[in-house]
Design an enzyme around this catalytic site. Structure first.
Site, short mmCIF file in Angstrom:
data_model
loop_
_atom_site.label_atom_id
_atom_site.label_comp_id
_atom_site.label_asym_id
_atom_site.label_seq_id
_atom_site.Cartn_x
_atom_site.Cartn_y
_atom_site.Cartn_z
CB THR A 62 -7.68 -16.23 58.09
OG1 THR A 62 -6.87 -15.45 57.51
CG2 THR A 62 -6.36 -17.21 59.06
CB ALA A 63 -9.38 -14.93 53.97
CG HIS A 138 -16.32 -16.88 58.57
ND1 HIS A 138 -16.15 -18.99 58.35
CD2 HIS A 138 -15.46 -17.15 57.25
CE1 HIS A 138 -16.35 -18.80 57.55
NE2 HIS A 138 -15.66 -18.62 55.91
CD GLU A 139 -13.76 -12.87 56.00
OE1 GLU A 139 -12.38 -13.62 55.48
OE2 GLU A 139 -14.56 -13.84 55.33
CB SER A 140 -10.00 -13.97 62.43
OG SER A 140 -10.71 -13.77 62.99
#
Length: 261
Positions: A62-63, A138-140
């Site tokens: 995810t990150a 983007h992160e998730s």
């Protein structure tokens, strides 16, 4: 005050994030006149520390953070909800335009929590909301992941994350759309938000709490100011420690600006 020995690849900005301070404070504490010039092997005085976010280890889906960035990503606590005007939240249609792979069911479930978190952190203009949602997207993985897939055992014994008790690595694994990691971070976010996340860490993976911890992270690093100026690249650096995944983040950002303006 702690001591850090400069290693190859270190920068003052990355070290400031790691130890929860600022470039200016580091420079002042060490009489550094040029923050862009630091010497490998030199010992730095670290003027205090705050709790921090941890960058994703290899394999976390995810990150998307820079895997070469050493140490945690810093995010100090905030005192509570922003005093800024609440603004208007995003609609379900706008959210799905920004996150094209998000199902209608998930959009409906997440939307009230996203809007509440944004209002709480003063993310209340189209530019702020676009930047926030782009980074979360983007992160998730497009809001598909609210919890780290790995067990969290890699964090066991990480005193820099406050993991001092047996089982803390797994107990305080990464959760939320910008993943909260480590006992110290759960404690700091919980204090800021009025929640007992130390004794109830799984709450951080719920939409009710996860989006609030993401907004806490955002607010604690004054990211609205970069959103206001349209400096999305610098905003990314302050989240990521570099520009990992920048093209994907920018694609989310363009969609978000189009949807919200």
């Amino acid at each position: 005050m702690s001591i850090h020995t400069i290693r190859r690849g270190d920068t003052l900005s990355a070290l400031a994030r790691k130890y929860g301070t600022t470039v200016g404070q580091l420079a002042k504490a060490n009489n550094i006149k040029n923050p862009d010039l630091i010497i490998t092997g030199k010992k730095l005085n670290i003027p205090g520390s705050r709790d921090s976010f941890e960058p994703a280890p290899t394999g976390r889906p995810t990150a998307g953070r820079n895997p070469t960035t050493s140490g945690p990503q810093s995010a100090g606590p905030v005192s509570g909800p922003s005093n800024a005007a609440p603004g208007r939240g995003v609609s379900e249609a706008q959210l799905r335009q920004i996150m094209p792979n998000l199902s209608a069911a998930k959009a409906k479930e997440y939307l009230p929590h996203i809007n509440r978190a944004m209002a709480e952190a003063g993310i209340n203009t189209p530019k702020r909301q676009a930047a926030f949602l782009a980074q979360l997207g983007h992160e998730s993985g497009g809001l598909r992941y609210m919890e780290e897939i790995a067990s969290g055992s890699a964090y066991e014994g990480r005193r820099d994350l406050g993991n001092t008790q047996p089982g803390d690595g797994v107990r305080f694994k990464g959760r939320g759309p910008i993943q909260l990691t480590g006992r110290s971070n759960y404690a700091a976010a919980g204090r800021a938000l009025g929640l007992d996340l130390v004794n109830n860490p799984r709450q951080a993976a719920t939409p009710e709490v996860g989006f609030r911890t993401a907004a806490w992270f955002w607010n604690s690093r004054n990211l609205n100011s970069y959103a206001d100026s349209g400096n999305f690249r610098e905003l990314t650096r302050r989240i990521n420690g570099g520009y990992n995944g920048l093209a994907d983040r920018e694609a989310y950002y363009r969609r978000a600006l189009a949807a919200l303006n």
